[in-house]
Design a protein around this motif. Structure first.
Motif, PDB file in Angstrom:
ATOM      1  N   LEU A 174     119.746  14.023  15.172  1.00 61.95           N
ATOM      2  CA  LEU A 174     121.051  12.970  15.291  1.00 61.95           C
ATOM      3  C   LEU A 174     121.551  12.129  14.750  1.00 61.95           C
ATOM      4  CD1 LEU A 174     122.658  13.241  19.004  1.00 61.95           C
ATOM      5  CD2 LEU A 174     123.799  14.431  17.271  1.00 61.95           C
ATOM      6  N   GLY A 175     120.433  11.245  14.605  1.00 59.50           N
ATOM      7  CA  GLY A 175     120.448   9.861  13.405  1.00 59.50           C
ATOM      8  C   GLY A 175     120.122  10.446  11.853  1.00 59.50           C
ATOM      9  N   HIS A 176     119.250  10.723  11.622  1.00 63.46           N
ATOM     10  CA  HIS A 176     119.534  11.189  10.655  1.00 63.46           C
ATOM     11  C   HIS A 176     120.652  12.087  10.100  1.00 63.46           C
ATOM     12  CE1 HIS A 176     117.825  12.779   6.572  1.00 63.46           C
ATOM     13  NE2 HIS A 176     117.841  14.648   6.412  1.00 63.46           N
ATOM     14  N   LEU A 177     121.067  12.547  10.858  1.00 68.25           N
ATOM     15  CA  LEU A 177     123.012  13.369  10.870  1.00 68.25           C
ATOM     16  C   LEU A 177     123.630  12.024  10.198  1.00 68.25           C
ATOM     17  CD1 LEU A 177     122.914  16.723  12.448  1.00 68.25           C
ATOM     18  CD2 LEU A 177     122.027  16.787   9.773  1.00 68.25           C
ATOM     19  N   ARG A 178     123.495  10.956  11.165  1.00 70.87           N
ATOM     20  CA  ARG A 178     124.813   9.973  10.780  1.00 70.87           C
ATOM     21  C   ARG A 178     124.113   8.461   9.761  1.00 70.87           C
ATOM     22  NH1 ARG A 178     124.355   9.357  17.093  1.00 70.87           N
ATOM     23  NH2 ARG A 178     122.516   8.196  17.123  1.00 70.87           N
ATOM     24  N   SER A 179     122.931   9.147   9.331  1.00 70.58           N
ATOM     25  CA  SER A 179     122.893   8.496   8.118  1.00 70.58           C
ATOM     26  C   SER A 179     123.467   9.407   7.378  1.00 70.58           C
ATOM     27  CB  SER A 179     120.970   8.208   7.712  1.00 70.58           C
ATOM     28  OG  SER A 179     120.379   7.294   9.038  1.00 70.58           O
ATOM     29  N   MET A 180     123.547  10.885   6.771  1.00 71.82           N
ATOM     30  CA  MET A 180     123.840  11.223   5.760  1.00 71.82           C
ATOM     31  C   MET A 180     125.128  11.105   5.880  1.00 71.82           C
ATOM     32  SD  MET A 180     121.870  15.159   6.488  1.00 71.82           S
ATOM     33  CE  MET A 180     122.471  16.153   5.104  1.00 71.82           C
ATOM     34  N   LYS A 181     125.879  10.703   7.004  1.00 75.14           N
ATOM     35  CA  LYS A 181     127.429  10.661   7.306  1.00 75.14           C
ATOM     36  C   LYS A 181     127.723   9.458   6.741  1.00 75.14           C
ATOM     37  CE  LYS A 181     131.510  10.029  10.432  1.00 75.14           C
ATOM     38  NZ  LYS A 181     131.973   9.911  11.819  1.00 75.14           N
ATOM     39  N   GLU A 182     126.260   8.553   6.651  1.00 68.50           N
ATOM     40  CA  GLU A 182     126.793   6.842   6.190  1.00 68.50           C
ATOM     41  C   GLU A 182     126.751   6.647   4.606  1.00 68.50           C
ATOM     42  OE1 GLU A 182     124.718   4.755   8.872  1.00 68.50           O
ATOM     43  OE2 GLU A 182     125.820   4.839  10.779  1.00 68.50           O
ATOM     44  N   ARG A 183     125.953   7.718   4.959  1.00 68.51           N
ATOM     45  CA  ARG A 183     125.939   7.217   2.755  1.00 68.51           C
ATOM     46  C   ARG A 183     126.735   8.237   2.232  1.00 68.51           C
ATOM     47  NH1 ARG A 183     120.091   8.274   4.547  1.00 68.51           N
ATOM     48  NH2 ARG A 183     120.360  10.671   3.994  1.00 68.51           N
ATOM     49  N   GLY A 184     127.626   9.431   2.836  1.00 66.26           N
ATOM     50  CA  GLY A 184     128.153   9.619   2.078  1.00 66.26           C
ATOM     51  C   GLY A 184     127.867  11.528   1.445  1.00 66.26           C
ATOM     52  N   GLU A 185     126.805  11.704   1.990  1.00 64.50           N
ATOM     53  CA  GLU A 185     125.951  13.230   1.627  1.00 64.50           C
ATOM     54  C   GLU A 185     127.230  13.882   2.532  1.00 64.50           C
ATOM     55  OE1 GLU A 185     121.851  12.715   2.049  1.00 64.50           O
ATOM     56  OE2 GLU A 185     122.317  10.711   1.146  1.00 64.50           O
ATOM     57  N   ALA A 186     127.114  13.647   3.554  1.00 62.57           N
ATOM     58  CA  ALA A 186     128.502  14.902   4.382  1.00 62.57           C
ATOM     59  C   ALA A 186     129.235  14.486   5.400  1.00 62.57           C
ATOM     60  CB  ALA A 186     126.382  15.268   5.572  1.00 62.57           C
ATOM     61  N   SER A 187     129.468  14.939   6.132  1.00 58.51           N
ATOM     62  CA  SER A 187     130.615  15.088   6.842  1.00 58.51           C
ATOM     63  C   SER A 187     130.532  16.050   7.578  1.00 58.51           C
ATOM     64  CB  SER A 187     132.180  14.619   6.062  1.00 58.51           C
ATOM     65  OG  SER A 187     132.224  15.596   5.497  1.00 58.51           O
ATOM     66  N   PHE A 188     130.863  15.676   8.937  1.00 57.46           N
ATOM     67  CA  PHE A 188     131.127  16.813  10.073  1.00 57.46           C
ATOM     68  C   PHE A 188     132.196  16.945  10.770  1.00 57.46           C
ATOM     69  CE2 PHE A 188     126.956  14.807   9.102  1.00 57.46           C
ATOM     70  CZ  PHE A 188     126.284  16.076   8.894  1.00 57.46           C
TER      71      PHE A 188
END
Length: 323
Positions: A174-188
């Motif tokens: 979860l922490g890694h996925l949230r980092s992806m979201k914050e960096r603008g790499e992914a949305s869920f």
């Protein structure tokens, strides 16, 4: 007098109506056509019909119940509704984000429709390298059955899916996925059905689960064991789609449990539970005439401000100095 023909008519989400159709009436491009329109932010309803006898049999048909009547339908086509955004929607989202607020969408609309509208208003980024993922249940059993998140995965959605693999979900991930979201790499994104499935998985095996008999889904979603899992997940999600009113309420409860201060905007019917759960609930009723006057007044204010620029506001020409 003569007896008229009695028809059963139905409309609803394409994926729901498809299950009720006679297989011979489903066109080969059914899914592609629905996907095409929903991915452009349109609302899509499938329509179907079936002859069930004559009007003389009306009471007998009523007595049969919906499960007996709503089957072997003939597909009649799609009803496609284009709902343009209000002019102020995107600017308001921009102001909220600039002022430090996180903005998410919670809706009963189909996931593809909701995701596209979210891109249009800036809740999710459009284009670029950002990939949109939908969280859904895995086809195979996970190695760590004790982690409710591990029963689910993040599947790339739409045009952004090309060449992308699904991301496994777990509590540690979860922490890694949230980092992806914050960096603008992914949305869920997540559907209400998946939200409920995850809540049920979180409750399985607990002492409370072993003591209970059947409980309704709303109660299950609001139980502490379910809310503990949902509160860890909701901060990752940008779009909650195909959510029933009680599922919307559970999302707000999870945000509150996660420590967020919540403001919910919605209508006064489907969103009542969520509005009451939020720290601030704003019930919005569409009033086209009032909104039109408000836009005209805002435009007049903007013009007046432009005309009242102080003298000397013009750009000063730069002097060139030579030595």
């Amino acid at each position: 007098g003569g007896q008229g023909t009695l028809w059963a008519l139905s409309k609803g989400a394409p994926e729901t109506i498809k299950e009720l159709l006679d297989s011979d009436s489903i066109p080969p491009d059914f899914d592609d056509a629905a996907f095409h329109h929903m991915s452009r932010g349109r609302r899509v309803l499938a329509m179907a019909y079936r002859k069930v006898g004559t009007t003389r049999h009306l009471q007998a048909v009523k007595d049969e119940g919906r499960d007996r009547v709503e089957r072997e339908f003939t597909f009649a086509g799609f009803l496609v509704l284009d709902c343009p955004l209000k002019p102020e929607s995107k600017p308001v989202m921009t102001e909220l984000k600039k002022s430090g607020h996180a903005v998410v969408m919670i809706t009963g609309d189909a996931l593809l429709t909701a995701a596209e509208v979210a891109r249009q208003v800036g809740i999710m980024k459009r284009g670029g390298k950002q990939v949109t993922y939908i969280i859904q249940k895995r086809a195979s059993e996970p190695a760590n059955a004790g982690d409710p998140f591990s029963f689910f995965e993040c599947v790339p959605l739409g045009a952004s899916a090309e060449g992308r693999k699904a991301l496994l979900l777990s509590r540690l991930q979860l922490g890694h996925l949230r980092s992806m979201k914050e960096r603008g790499e992914a949305s869920f994104c997540i559907s209400g059905q998946t939200l409920a499935e995850l809540a049920l998985k979180a409750a399985e095996g607990t002492a409370a689960a072993s003591q209970r008999t059947h409980i309704d889904e709303k109660t299950q979603l609001l139980r502490p064991d379910s809310q503990a899992a949902l509160s860890a997940l909701v901060m990752l999600i940008s779009v909650f789609a195909r959510h029933a009113p009680h599922q919307k309420e559970a999302v707000l409860a999870a945000f509150n449990r996660a420590g967020a201060q919540t403001l919910m905007c919605g209508d006064g019917t489907n969103d009542v539970g969520a509005l009451k759960r939020a720290h601030v609930g704003i019930s919005i009723i569409s009033a086209p005439n009032v909104e039109s006057k408000q836009r005209e007044a805002s435009a007049q204010i903007s013009r007046a401000k432009a005309e009242q620029k102080p003298p000397g506001a013009k750009k000063k020409s730069k002097k060139r100095v030579t030595t």
